[in-house]
Design an enzyme around this catalytic site. Structure first.
Site, PDB file in Angstrom:
ATOM      1  N   ASP A  21       0.852  -1.187   0.000  1.00 32.55           N
ATOM      2  CA  ASP A  21       0.000   0.000   0.000  1.00 32.55           C
ATOM      3  C   ASP A  21       0.886   1.236   0.000  1.00 32.55           C
ATOM      4  O   ASP A  21       1.782   1.365   0.844  1.00 32.55           O
ATOM      5  CB  ASP A  21      -0.905  -0.020   1.243  1.00 32.55           C
ATOM      6  CG  ASP A  21      -1.959   1.069   1.191  1.00 32.55           C
ATOM      7  OD1 ASP A  21      -3.040   0.823   0.616  1.00 32.55           O
ATOM      8  OD2 ASP A  21      -1.699   2.174   1.722  1.00 32.55           O
TER       9      ASP A  21
ATOM     10  N   ASN B 164      -2.769  12.927  -4.217  1.00 34.16           N
ATOM     11  CA  ASN B 164      -3.957  13.384  -4.956  1.00 34.16           C
ATOM     12  C   ASN B 164      -4.386  14.781  -4.511  1.00 34.16           C
ATOM     13  O   ASN B 164      -4.683  15.638  -5.335  1.00 34.16           O
ATOM     14  CB  ASN B 164      -5.119  12.408  -4.739  1.00 34.16           C
ATOM     15  CG  ASN B 164      -5.010  11.195  -5.654  1.00 34.16           C
ATOM     16  OD1 ASN B 164      -4.438  11.268  -6.732  1.00 34.16           O
ATOM     17  ND2 ASN B 164      -5.551  10.078  -5.207  1.00 34.16           N
TER      18      ASN B 164
ATOM     19  N   HIS C  59      -5.209  14.604  -9.346  1.00 37.45           N
ATOM     20  CA  HIS C  59      -5.394  13.178  -9.641  1.00 37.45           C
ATOM     21  C   HIS C  59      -4.513  12.668 -10.774  1.00 37.45           C
ATOM     22  O   HIS C  59      -4.167  11.496 -10.807  1.00 37.45           O
ATOM     23  CB  HIS C  59      -6.866  12.876  -9.927  1.00 37.45           C
ATOM     24  CG  HIS C  59      -7.673  12.806  -8.659  1.00 37.45           C
ATOM     25  ND1 HIS C  59      -8.318  13.895  -8.129  1.00 37.45           N
ATOM     26  CD2 HIS C  59      -7.862  11.786  -7.788  1.00 37.45           C
ATOM     27  CE1 HIS C  59      -8.896  13.546  -7.002  1.00 37.45           C
ATOM     28  NE2 HIS C  59      -8.651  12.271  -6.763  1.00 37.45           N
TER      29      HIS C  59
ATOM     30  N   ASP D 222      -2.235   9.400 -10.592  1.00 39.80           N
ATOM     31  CA  ASP D 222      -2.197   8.312 -11.580  1.00 39.80           C
ATOM     32  C   ASP D 222      -0.756   8.026 -12.009  1.00 39.80           C
ATOM     33  O   ASP D 222      -0.351   6.874 -12.136  1.00 39.80           O
ATOM     34  CB  ASP D 222      -3.018   8.694 -12.830  1.00 39.80           C
ATOM     35  CG  ASP D 222      -4.513   8.653 -12.551  1.00 39.80           C
ATOM     36  OD1 ASP D 222      -4.891   8.199 -11.455  1.00 39.80           O
ATOM     37  OD2 ASP D 222      -5.283   9.085 -13.429  1.00 39.80           O
TER      38      ASP D 222
ATOM     39  N   GLU E  84      -4.739   2.196  -4.239  1.00 44.81           N
ATOM     40  CA  GLU E  84      -3.273   2.298  -4.238  1.00 44.81           C
ATOM     41  C   GLU E  84      -2.662   1.042  -3.622  1.00 44.81           C
ATOM     42  O   GLU E  84      -1.587   1.060  -3.053  1.00 44.81           O
ATOM     43  CB  GLU E  84      -2.813   3.570  -3.507  1.00 44.81           C
ATOM     44  CG  GLU E  84      -3.075   3.619  -2.001  1.00 44.81           C
ATOM     45  CD  GLU E  84      -4.418   4.229  -1.637  1.00 44.81           C
ATOM     46  OE1 GLU E  84      -5.356   4.155  -2.462  1.00 44.81           O
ATOM     47  OE2 GLU E  84      -4.540   4.769  -0.522  1.00 44.81           O
TER      48      GLU E  84
END
Ligand SMILES: [Mg+2]
Length: 322
Positions: free
Chosen positions: A177, A185, A190, A194, A220
């Protein structure tokens, strides 16, 4: 487009070759059936073939049968060259898997028409194959990171577990994680988020072995399956991924950021039947431990044996008073 021609007659072969070259085809030539078969079985073999029926060694018909038995993909479109006297045997030719025929000596216009039909079929099949490939990609890969998607990596873990059980080998399971991903973010947008996910997946992928698999499990979160890895080697591989991830900043459009991740691992040890669910749950537990202990670290937890099936005790029968 590439065409294979096979004919044992030198005159007929040269005429065919010259005609096809004039029309812009690349031509591969075979002097008999065996050579034709060998050429047609190679990688990147022509998808269109003109085979003379009567050839020494192996007839065009036999070549046809052999090629169809293999059900090769992409499909090879086969045009049989026949003499006028063989016309009544054409059903046999079609049964052997030929797509069409042309009689010798061939008429140029007729040959051109037949080849055009063949090309159309070959092109259509190529389109179908690439559409199928795209669908397969869509069904199994995560569209953002291009790693396996959640359902595929889960199935892959199940398959690896049954294989490991058969071969008496361990399987390492690692849950990853990214740390403080929400803040990426929130602070950078965003698109940056990505980009970080893609780069993280790429860095982790670059450190694992060829037969390991990585999939995007959630937002994630990544699930990594390590066939044959015991606790120590699972830890080592997770540690390698952790270092690779955090060793240098990731550059975004405007600035560069440090990205780290926490890793939780467990191992399906041989000699027991493990379910994918129980392993993922344990790896998750190890991941939370890594988070609690400060993030950017690897924790491994051994998995407990599944409880033995409960034995339902039979009510004892009362001894009958004598
Ligand atoms: Mg011949």
């Amino acid at each position: 487009m590439k065409i294979l021609i096979a004919d044992d007659s030198v005159v007929s072969r040269h005429l065919l070759e010259a005609t096809l070259k004039k029309w812009g085809y690349a031509v591969v030539v075979a002097c008999d059936g065996l050579e034709a078969l060998e050429l047609m079985q190679r990688e990147n073999a022509p998808n269109l073939a003109i085979l003379d029926w009567m050839m020494p060694g192996m007839t065009g018909l036999e070549v046809c049968e052999r090629i169809r038995q293999r059900a090769r993909e992409p499909y090879t479109y086969i045009l049989l060259l026949t003499s006028k006297s063989q016309k009544e045997d054409l059903i046999e030719g079609m049964d052997a898997g030929a797509d069409d025929y042309i009689t010798k000596p061939f008429d140029q216009h007729e040959l051109q028409v037949r080849l055009r039909a063949g090309r159309r079929l070959v092109d259509l099949q190529a389109e179908l194959l690439s559409a199928r490939e795209a669908l397969r990609e869509q069904a199994t890969k995560d569209s953002l990171t291009h790693q396996w998607n959640r359902s595929y990596i889960f199935d892959l873990l199940c398959r690896e577990l049954s294989r490991a059980e058969r071969e008496c080998k361990p399987v390492g399971v690692v849950m990853v994680d990214l740390d403080h991903f929400k803040s990426v973010n929130d602070n950078h947008g965003h698109f940056a988020g990505d980009a970080v996910l893609c780069e993280s997946a790429r860095r982790m992928q670059s450190t694992i072995r060829q037969y390991d698999a990585i999939g995007r499990y959630g937002g994630e979160e990544f699930l990594v399956v390590l066939p044959g890895c015991d606790e120590q080697s699972s830890f080592n591989l997770a540690e390698r991924m952790r270092k690779q991830l955090s060793q240098s900043q990731m550059s975004l459009t405007e600035n560069a950021i440090n990205v780290t991740a926490s890793f939780g691992a467990t191992v399906a040890v041989p000699g027991q039947v493990w379910t994918a669910e129980s392993l993922i749950r344990k790896a998750d537990e190890a991941l939370y431990l890594a988070k609690r202990l400060g993030r950017n670290r690897v924790e491994v937890l051994p998995i407990e044996s599944p409880p033995a099936p409960a034995i339902v005790s039979q009510p004892e029968t009362e001894p009958v008073a004598q």
